[in-house]
Design a protein around this motif. Structure first.
Motif, PDB file in Angstrom:
ATOM      1  N   ASP A 188       1.368   9.912 -12.621  1.00 42.19           N
ATOM      2  CA  ASP A 188       1.421   9.043 -14.088  1.00 42.19           C
ATOM      3  C   ASP A 188       3.192   9.087 -14.461  1.00 42.19           C
ATOM      4  O   ASP A 188       3.936   8.441 -15.220  1.00 42.19           O
ATOM      5  CB  ASP A 188       1.269  10.510 -14.627  1.00 42.19           C
ATOM      6  N   GLN A 189       3.858  10.115 -13.570  1.00 39.30           N
ATOM      7  CA  GLN A 189       5.132   9.513 -14.059  1.00 39.30           C
ATOM      8  C   GLN A 189       6.017   8.538 -13.546  1.00 39.30           C
ATOM      9  O   GLN A 189       7.279   7.623 -14.354  1.00 39.30           O
ATOM     10  CB  GLN A 189       5.972  10.751 -13.416  1.00 39.30           C
ATOM     11  N   MET A 190       5.559   8.031 -12.330  1.00 39.99           N
ATOM     12  CA  MET A 190       5.651   6.483 -11.453  1.00 39.99           C
ATOM     13  C   MET A 190       5.571   5.311 -12.208  1.00 39.99           C
ATOM     14  O   MET A 190       5.513   4.293 -11.866  1.00 39.99           O
ATOM     15  CB  MET A 190       5.567   6.708 -10.341  1.00 39.99           C
ATOM     16  N   TYR A 191       4.478   5.222 -13.207  1.00 40.63           N
ATOM     17  CA  TYR A 191       3.560   4.331 -13.245  1.00 40.63           C
ATOM     18  C   TYR A 191       4.675   3.171 -14.565  1.00 40.63           C
ATOM     19  O   TYR A 191       5.127   3.462 -14.839  1.00 40.63           O
ATOM     20  CB  TYR A 191       2.351   4.878 -14.257  1.00 40.63           C
ATOM     21  N   ASN A 249     -13.378   0.359 -10.299  1.00 39.60           N
ATOM     22  CA  ASN A 249     -13.362   1.631 -10.994  1.00 39.60           C
ATOM     23  C   ASN A 249     -12.579   2.684 -10.164  1.00 39.60           C
ATOM     24  O   ASN A 249     -11.674   3.756 -11.120  1.00 39.60           O
ATOM     25  CB  ASN A 249     -14.254   2.190 -11.672  1.00 39.60           C
ATOM     26  N   MET A 250     -12.256   2.742  -8.606  1.00 45.97           N
ATOM     27  CA  MET A 250     -11.295   3.862  -8.424  1.00 45.97           C
ATOM     28  C   MET A 250      -9.761   2.952  -8.424  1.00 45.97           C
ATOM     29  O   MET A 250      -9.582   2.019  -8.501  1.00 45.97           O
ATOM     30  CB  MET A 250     -11.985   3.047  -6.343  1.00 45.97           C
ATOM     31  N   GLN A 251      -9.069   3.973  -8.584  1.00 46.33           N
ATOM     32  CA  GLN A 251      -7.713   3.924  -9.492  1.00 46.33           C
ATOM     33  C   GLN A 251      -6.718   3.936  -8.172  1.00 46.33           C
ATOM     34  O   GLN A 251      -6.452   5.074  -7.493  1.00 46.33           O
ATOM     35  CB  GLN A 251      -7.752   4.735 -10.901  1.00 46.33           C
ATOM     36  N   ALA A 252      -5.768   3.215  -8.134  1.00 48.74           N
ATOM     37  CA  ALA A 252      -4.665   3.309  -6.573  1.00 48.74           C
ATOM     38  C   ALA A 252      -4.028   4.694  -7.557  1.00 48.74           C
ATOM     39  O   ALA A 252      -3.096   5.413  -6.719  1.00 48.74           O
ATOM     40  CB  ALA A 252      -4.261   2.042  -6.301  1.00 48.74           C
ATOM     41  N   LEU A 253      -3.886   4.333  -8.858  1.00 54.02           N
ATOM     42  CA  LEU A 253      -2.492   5.719  -9.440  1.00 54.02           C
ATOM     43  C   LEU A 253      -2.716   6.659  -8.911  1.00 54.02           C
ATOM     44  O   LEU A 253      -2.297   7.719  -9.058  1.00 54.02           O
ATOM     45  CB  LEU A 253      -2.538   5.225 -10.800  1.00 54.02           C
ATOM     46  N   THR A 254      -4.555   6.958  -9.432  1.00 51.76           N
ATOM     47  CA  THR A 254      -4.884   7.770  -9.120  1.00 51.76           C
ATOM     48  C   THR A 254      -4.886   9.172  -7.149  1.00 51.76           C
ATOM     49  O   THR A 254      -4.065   9.891  -6.647  1.00 51.76           O
ATOM     50  CB  THR A 254      -6.295   8.615  -9.339  1.00 51.76           C
ATOM     51  N   ALA A 255      -4.710   8.027  -6.426  1.00 54.21           N
ATOM     52  CA  ALA A 255      -4.048   8.059  -5.337  1.00 54.21           C
ATOM     53  C   ALA A 255      -2.657   8.102  -4.296  1.00 54.21           C
ATOM     54  O   ALA A 255      -2.252   8.740  -2.890  1.00 54.21           O
ATOM     55  CB  ALA A 255      -5.188   7.295  -4.062  1.00 54.21           C
ATOM     56  N   VAL A 256      -1.938   7.671  -5.334  1.00 51.88           N
ATOM     57  CA  VAL A 256      -0.504   7.642  -4.788  1.00 51.88           C
ATOM     58  C   VAL A 256      -0.326   8.791  -4.388  1.00 51.88           C
ATOM     59  O   VAL A 256       0.164   9.918  -5.356  1.00 51.88           O
ATOM     60  CB  VAL A 256       0.109   7.740  -5.826  1.00 51.88           C
ATOM     61  N   ASN A 257       0.516   8.942  -3.237  1.00 49.14           N
ATOM     62  CA  ASN A 257       0.942  10.695  -3.194  1.00 49.14           C
ATOM     63  C   ASN A 257       3.099   9.975  -2.820  1.00 49.14           C
ATOM     64  O   ASN A 257       3.413   9.319  -3.214  1.00 49.14           O
ATOM     65  CB  ASN A 257       1.272  10.764  -1.520  1.00 49.14           C
ATOM     66  N   PRO A 258       3.143  10.932  -4.654  1.00 51.62           N
ATOM     67  CA  PRO A 258       4.750  11.139  -5.062  1.00 51.62           C
ATOM     68  C   PRO A 258       5.748  11.266  -4.236  1.00 51.62           C
ATOM     69  O   PRO A 258       6.638  11.265  -3.282  1.00 51.62           O
ATOM     70  CB  PRO A 258       4.599  11.168  -6.566  1.00 51.62           C
ATOM     71  N   ARG A 287       1.251  -0.854   0.208  1.00 53.07           N
ATOM     72  CA  ARG A 287       0.357   0.236  -0.382  1.00 53.07           C
ATOM     73  C   ARG A 287       1.185   1.297   0.284  1.00 53.07           C
ATOM     74  O   ARG A 287       0.763   2.327   0.459  1.00 53.07           O
ATOM     75  CB  ARG A 287      -0.773  -0.545   1.260  1.00 53.07           C
ATOM     76  N   LEU A 288       2.438   1.398  -0.209  1.00 57.55           N
ATOM     77  CA  LEU A 288       3.261   2.615  -0.721  1.00 57.55           C
ATOM     78  C   LEU A 288       1.909   3.039  -1.093  1.00 57.55           C
ATOM     79  O   LEU A 288       2.660   3.065  -2.205  1.00 57.55           O
ATOM     80  CB  LEU A 288       4.277   1.930  -1.141  1.00 57.55           C
ATOM     81  N   GLY A 289       2.885   4.740  -1.258  1.00 57.66           N
ATOM     82  CA  GLY A 289       2.060   5.474  -1.769  1.00 57.66           C
ATOM     83  C   GLY A 289       0.526   6.133  -0.902  1.00 57.66           C
ATOM     84  O   GLY A 289       0.258   7.238  -1.676  1.00 57.66           O
ATOM     85  N   LEU A 290       0.170   5.077  -0.549  1.00 60.01           N
ATOM     86  CA  LEU A 290      -1.738   5.165  -0.098  1.00 60.01           C
ATOM     87  C   LEU A 290      -1.582   5.300   1.405  1.00 60.01           C
ATOM     88  O   LEU A 290      -2.955   5.833   1.217  1.00 60.01           O
ATOM     89  CB  LEU A 290      -2.104   3.527  -0.735  1.00 60.01           C
ATOM     90  N   VAL A 291      -0.333   5.038   2.018  1.00 55.12           N
ATOM     91  CA  VAL A 291      -0.855   5.657   3.477  1.00 55.12           C
ATOM     92  C   VAL A 291       1.042   6.666   4.128  1.00 55.12           C
ATOM     93  O   VAL A 291       1.712   5.554   3.649  1.00 55.12           O
ATOM     94  CB  VAL A 291      -0.916   3.808   4.066  1.00 55.12           C
ATOM     95  N   GLU A 292       0.314   7.370   4.414  1.00 55.82           N
ATOM     96  CA  GLU A 292       1.195   7.839   5.237  1.00 55.82           C
ATOM     97  C   GLU A 292       1.609   7.902   6.376  1.00 55.82           C
ATOM     98  O   GLU A 292       1.986   6.890   7.433  1.00 55.82           O
ATOM     99  CB  GLU A 292       1.100   9.636   4.823  1.00 55.82           C
ATOM    100  N   ALA A 325      -5.972   9.858   9.186  1.00 56.91           N
ATOM    101  CA  ALA A 325      -7.185   9.469   8.747  1.00 56.91           C
ATOM    102  C   ALA A 325      -6.967  10.101   6.880  1.00 56.91           C
ATOM    103  O   ALA A 325      -7.312   9.860   5.943  1.00 56.91           O
ATOM    104  CB  ALA A 325      -8.765   9.339   9.069  1.00 56.91           C
ATOM    105  N   GLU A 326      -6.453  11.294   7.185  1.00 57.30           N
ATOM    106  CA  GLU A 326      -6.776  12.113   5.680  1.00 57.30           C
ATOM    107  C   GLU A 326      -4.965  11.942   5.472  1.00 57.30           C
ATOM    108  O   GLU A 326      -5.294  12.388   3.843  1.00 57.30           O
ATOM    109  CB  GLU A 326      -6.288  14.021   6.409  1.00 57.30           C
ATOM    110  N   THR A 327      -4.368  11.316   5.806  1.00 55.34           N
ATOM    111  CA  THR A 327      -3.047  11.018   5.130  1.00 55.34           C
ATOM    112  C   THR A 327      -3.268   9.484   4.680  1.00 55.34           C
ATOM    113  O   THR A 327      -2.870   8.922   3.713  1.00 55.34           O
ATOM    114  CB  THR A 327      -1.546  10.585   5.669  1.00 55.34           C
ATOM    115  N   ASN A 328      -4.531   8.545   5.151  1.00 58.81           N
ATOM    116  CA  ASN A 328      -4.062   7.768   3.946  1.00 58.81           C
ATOM    117  C   ASN A 328      -5.606   7.102   3.159  1.00 58.81           C
ATOM    118  O   ASN A 328      -6.788   8.310   3.138  1.00 58.81           O
ATOM    119  CB  ASN A 328      -5.499   6.265   5.590  1.00 58.81           C
TER     120      ASN A 328
END
Length: 434
Positions: free
Chosen positions: A168-171, A119-128, A95-100, A105-108
Motif C-alpha cells: 500500500d505504501q508503494m501504490y 479480481n486477483m490483485q497484483a498489488l496484494t502479492a507484491v513483495n516490498p 513482474r517486479l515484486g511478483l517473482v524473486e 515456486a514459493e517465491t513466484n
C-alpha cells in the motif's frame, strides 16, 4: 515434511540478503526524507525543455521549485555541478515484486489458478523486500507497472513506486484489469495443433471473453439499480471495466490479433490500453485511428517472424509513434527491469529519436495511466521521483549518482554493488597467504 523443510529453506535463502540491503561500506543506511536543494545541474524537465545551471528544491515528498534562482533556508544542499537531473523512469509492464527466484515456486506469485480471475490483485502479492527492487531503482527506474499473467483475465495490474515497507505504501495510484487477447496464431514451433483446432480454440476463447463482458455489463446495471447480488468477485471486478471505472490492459502481439482486438473493443464503453504489440508496426495506422495507447516492448527482442528485419522490434516503438500512437515502453521483465533505459535507447537509435524515447519512459506512461499530475516530468507540485546522473542514462557510460523516490533519498546500494565492493579490494588477498 522434508519437502516442506526444503521449500522453507529455499524461501529463506532468497530473502536473507535483504538484511544487508542498504549497507554501504559496512554501515546500514536507510532511505531518508527531508528538504533537499539540488544545485547547478542541467535539468531535463521532459515537458518544459532543458534548463542549464538550474536547481530543484524538494520538500515533503514533492518538487517545490525548479529554476535558475532557487534557494532555501534549512535545505540540505547537494552540488550537482556537471550533472544531469531527469525524472525517474517508468516501466509500463513488468513482474517486479511478483517473482524473486523463478526456479523456486514459493517465491513466484504472478499467476492465479483459473482462466477468469480479474479480481486477483497484483498489488496484494507484491513483495516490498524483493532484491530486484534496489537493483532496479539504482538504475534510474523509480516506478513500474507490475502485471499478473496466465489465463484470459489473469488479474489486476498495479502501478508501484519502488520504495515502501508495504504494498500500500508503494501504490502509485493506478490499476488496470489485464486481458490476454485470444491468439489466432500458433503459440510457437512446438504447437502441433491443426489449423482447424487453432481456429476453434480462438473462437472458443473469444466467446468466453464476450460472455464475461456481457455478464459484467448486466452485473453493473443490476448493481446500479440497487439489486441484491450474490457474491461474484470476478464479474464484479470486470463490471468496473465495463463501467469505465478501471481500464482494460489488453496483451496482444500478432498483427492479425491486434486488428481483431481493435474490432473487439469497437462499440464497447470503457478505457483500453494495448500492451506488447510486437507487430504493432505492421498495423500502426489502424491503432492510431482507433486512438488506443500502447505499452510497447520488450524492445531488445528478436523479430516475431524469420522473414522480418533484425531490427523489427527495435524500430517498433518509433514506427508506432510516427503513426500518431501514444507509446510507452516496457521491459516485460522481473530481474532485468533495470535495463529499461537501454530498451528506450534502442528505440531512440532505431527511429524514435531521443526526445520521444524519453517521453516513452516518463510522461507518456504517466499520461496513459492517468497519473501525469504526479509523475513523468520535473515540474513544481509533482511527486519528487527523480534521478541525478553523470550523463544521459540511455548511454551505458553514464552513472546514476542520486535517486529520489517520493522525496526520499535512496541509498545507492544493492546486492550487485555490495558484491563488487567486496571483491574490489580483497583482504586478506592471495598474496598475504604466500
Amino acid at each position: 515434511m522434508k519437502r516442506i523443510t526444503k521449500a522453507f529453506f529455499a524461501f529463506l535463502m532468497a530473502f536473507l540478503p535483504f538484511m544487508a540491503m542498504a549497507q554501504i561500506d559496512g554501515e546500514f543506511v536507510k532511505p531518508r526524507t527531508g528538504k533537499f536543494l539540488l544545485q547547478n545541474a542541467t535539468v531535463v524537465t521532459i515537458t518544459k525543455g532543458t534548463l542549464e545551471n538550474a536547481s530543484v528544491l524538494l520538500e515533503n515528498g514533492k518538487i517545490i521549485q525548479v529554476g535558475t534562482n532557487v534557494s532555501a533556508d534549512g535545505a540540505e544542499v547537494i552540488d550537482c555541478s556537471g550533472l544531469f537531473i531527469y525524472p525517474g523512469m517508468i516501466d509500463g509492464g513488468t513482474r517486479l515484486g511478483l517473482v524473486e527466484v523463478s526456479s523456486v515456486a514459493e517465491t513466484n506469485d504472478y499467476a492465479e489458478v483459473g482462466n477468469i480471475t480479474p479480481n486477483m490483485q497484483a498489488l496484494t502479492a507484491v513483495n516490498p523486500n524483493s532484491q530486484e527492487i534496489p537493483v532496479t531503482r539504482v538504475s534510474g527506474v523509480t516506478t513500474v507497472m507490475t502485471v499478473p499473467s496466465g489465463g484470459l483475465f489473469p488479474g489486476t495490474a498495479a502501478l508501484i513506486n519502488l520504495l515502501g515497507y508495504t504494498p500500500d505504501q508503494m501504490y502509485g495510484g493506478f490499476k488496470a484489469v489485464v486481458m490476454n487477447f485470444p491468439s489466432s496464431a500458433r503459440r510457437g514451433r512446438w504447437d502441433r495443433r491443426s489449423d482447424d483446432d487453432i481456429k476453434k480454440d480462438n473462437e472458443k476463447a473469444l466467446k468466453e471473453a464476450n460472455d464475461v463482458w456481457e455478464k459484467a455489463k448486466t452485473f453493473a446495471k443490476l448493481k446500479e439499480n440497487g439489486a441484491e447480488l450474490e457474491y461474484y468477485p470476478e464479474i464484479e471486478q470486470m463490471a468496473k471495466v465495463t463501467s469505465g471505472e478501471l481500464p482494460l490492459m489488453i496483451e496482444v502481439n500478432a498483427a492479425g490479433d491486434i486488428q481483431n482486438a481493435i474490432k473487439w473493443v469497437e462499440g464497447k464503453e470503457g478505457k483500453f490500453i494495448f500492451s506488447g504489440v510486437a507487430e504493432g508496426w505492421r498495423v500502426a495506422d489502424e491503432i492510431a485511428e482507433a486512438g488506443i495507447p500502447v505499452i510497447a516492448g520488450p524492445v531488445q527482442e528478436l523479430p516475431t517472424r524469420e522473414s522480418d528485419r533484425y531490427d523489427a522490434a527495435y524500430a517498433n516503438p518509433g514506427k508506432l509513434a510516427k503513426a500518431g500512437v501514444k507509446v510507452a515502453i516496457r521491459t516485460n521483465e522481473e530481474e532485468n527491469v533495470r535495463n529499461l533505459p537501454f530498451h528506450a535507447a534502442f528505440a531512440a537509435a532505431y527511429g524514435m529519436g531521443k526526445e520521444e524515447a524519453w517521453k516513452a519512459v516518463t510522461i507518456n506512461p504517466a499520461e496513459i495511466f492517468g497519473v501525469s499530475d504526479m509523475y513523468g516530468s520535473i515540474e513544481e507540485g509533482k511527486v519528487a521521483n527523480l534521478i541525478v546522473a553523470t550523463g544521459d542514462p540511455f548511454e551505458t557510460k553514464s552513472d546514476i549518482i542520486h535517486v529520489f523516490i517520493s522525496g526520499y533519498r535512496i541509498p545507492m546500494s544493492n546486492r550487485h554493488i555490495r558484491l563488487y565492493q567486496e571483491f574490489l579490494d580483497r583482504s586478506p588477498g592471495l598474496e598475504e597467504h604466500k
